[in-house]
Design an enzyme around this catalytic site. Structure first.
Site, PDB file in Angstrom:
ATOM      1  CG  HIS A 129       2.057 -51.755 -50.622  1.00  0.00           C
ATOM      2  ND1 HIS A 129       3.464 -51.489 -50.888  1.00  0.00           N
ATOM      3  CD2 HIS A 129       2.211 -53.054 -50.617  1.00  0.00           C
ATOM      4  CE1 HIS A 129       4.250 -52.265 -50.993  1.00  0.00           C
ATOM      5  NE2 HIS A 129       3.396 -53.376 -50.780  1.00  0.00           N
ATOM      6  CG  ASP A 206      -0.874 -49.318 -55.977  1.00  0.00           C
ATOM      7  OD1 ASP A 206      -0.910 -50.255 -56.713  1.00  0.00           O
ATOM      8  OD2 ASP A 206      -0.393 -49.272 -54.909  1.00  0.00           O
ATOM      9  CD  GLN A 209      -2.901 -56.498 -53.921  1.00  0.00           C
ATOM     10  OE1 GLN A 209      -3.506 -57.424 -54.082  1.00  0.00           O
ATOM     11  NE2 GLN A 209      -1.683 -56.469 -53.703  1.00  0.00           N
ATOM     12  CE  LYS A 232       1.288 -56.873 -56.290  1.00  0.00           C
ATOM     13  NZ  LYS A 232       1.370 -57.782 -55.068  1.00  0.00           N
ATOM     14  CB  CYS A 370       4.322 -53.737 -47.631  1.00  0.00           C
ATOM     15  SG  CYS A 370       5.439 -54.477 -47.877  1.00  0.00           S
TER      16      CYS A 370
END
Length: 412
Positions: A129, A206, A209, A232, A370
């Site tokens: 991203h 990261d 997700q 999220k 993104c």
């Protein structure tokens, strides 16, 4: 909310009742929400936690001696402990509240500005991203460090042989997503962390997700930094966390100056507070932190193994149904992936498909998500991305597939 005990059935209809927004209509049609990778929906239990804070004990935290301040402090720090337990951090002060994943990545990137020198190398994956690319590019501009890219293949997977070739004694930091937001690919993070550590490099994952689908154990992973956004994970927007190993957080300088992050202040010199306050300048998103804790309670009450199993069912079902459509191509076909399907149909622009299905009450994401380097790799302007959550159903997938077929007919 409950999971039906008999026959080990996942009671999705009961779960859906926890989400008020799922009962609304869009353009006269029942809402089908397949944009969960962008933000998940919020259950009533989390909405109630937000309401309870503002109606019952809204106050600033940590320094107040009055009752409301103490109650708010207890709830906020209680949420920090919930995050610690959820991700299995060794210590609660290794959990830093942030405004989200982007804030957390920038915090670490800023800190490494004092640790890198010209010629040092940092590695990023091709699946990132923009929020896990741009801050590091800015870091390289400031320090003279060099950023190198771990390439991907046509299946949307990292080329691990190339990673090993890029990794060297010059490598100081490796950063990548646990799961690709654009493709759903689950990266081989354990292997990457282990190999990076043999060179003395730190690793930032990261987890934005991954966290809604996978319960990451930061100690078992042995990761140095892990970053997550609450919105999220059925929580509110504007709150997230940075997990960092204590030894690394102690090395990094403060990201922002102000109240809360200080021990003493004079016009001659300021000394900084210890962890976690060193990185939490100013009044935090108190309500957001508390509500994020409530969201973790909600998800853990369902159980991440049950969530993962049910979402995998949805992924397999949707994949099979969509591939029945002629000229439809799915991007990202790793065997290890979360419930995300990115696709195009022939030469039809993804935006046009997204616009038509929206008229039928279906929310999907279109564009580059993104993640422009991924789209450049495939030489496409973007994709239609359908991302599923544990409150979605196969019936909704059927509705979506029929809408995609209608869009294709109209646009061909």
């Amino acid at each position: 909310m409950k999971i039906a005990a008999e026959k080990n059935i996942f009671d999705v209809e009961s779960i859906r009742k926890d989400f008020p927004i799922l009962s609304r209509k869009v353009n006269g049609y029942p809402l089908v929400y397949f944009d969960n990778a962008a933000t998940s929906q919020t259950p009533q239990q989390v909405i109630d936690a937000i309401s309870d804070y503002y109606t019952g004990y809204n106050a600033n935290i940590h320094r107040g001696v009055h009752t409301l301040s103490q109650e708010a402090t207890d709830a906020y720090e209680g949420a920090r402990q919930k995050v610690q337990q959820h991700f299995n951090a060794e210590k609660s002060h290794e959990i830093i509240f942030t405004s989200g994943t982007t804030h957390a990545i920038n915090l670490v990137a800023h800190g490494f500005g004092s640790l890198l020198s010209k010629g040092d190398e940092i590695l990023v994956s091709a699946l990132e991203h923009h929020s896990n690319i741009v801050p590091w590019q800015m870091l390289c501009e400031r320090t003279g460090a060099v950023m190198k890219v771990i390439p991907m293949n046509d299946n949307g997977m990292l080329q691990m042989d190339q990673f090993e070739e890029l990794l060297s004694e010059k490598t100081k930091l490796v950063f990548l997503n646990h799961v690709s937001n654009a493709l759903g690919t689950i990266n081989p993070v354990r292997e990457i962390i282990q190999k990076a550590h043999t060179k003395g490099a730190a690793v930032l994952l990261d987890g934005a997700q991954a966290a809604p689908h996978i319960k990451a154990d930061v100690q078992e992973l042995d990761v140095d930094f892990y970053v997550v956004s609450g919105h999220k994970m059925c929580g509110p927007t504007g709150v997230g966390i940075l997990y960092g190993k204590e030894e690394w957080l102690e090395k990094l300088p403060p990201y922002q100056g102000g109240g809360e992050m200080i021990a003493t202040v004079t016009f001659e010199k300021t000394t900084y507070a210890g962890l976690p306050h060193k990185f939490e300048a100013g009044t935090p998103n108190i309500c957001g932190g508390i509500a994020f804790g409530a969201a973790l309670d909600y998800l853990n009450n369902i159980g991440f193994e049950k969530i993962a199993a049910y979402e995998h069912e949805l992924l397999e079902y949707a994949t099979e149904k969509l591939l029945e459509i002629q000229d439809l191509r799915i991007y990202g076909i790793s065997k290890e992936k979360t419930a995300v399907i990115s696709f195009n149909i022939g030469e039809i622009h993804p935006y046009d498909i997204g616009t038509i299905v929206d008229k039928l009450g279906i929310a999907v994401r279109t564009g580059h998500h993104c993640a422009q380097p991924i789209m450049d790799y495939y030489k496409i302007p973007g994709t239609v991305r359908a991302s599923f959550a544990f409150y979605n159903t196969k019936e909704e997938i059927d509705t979506f597939v029929e809408a995609v077929k209608k869009a294709k007919t109209m646009l061909s």
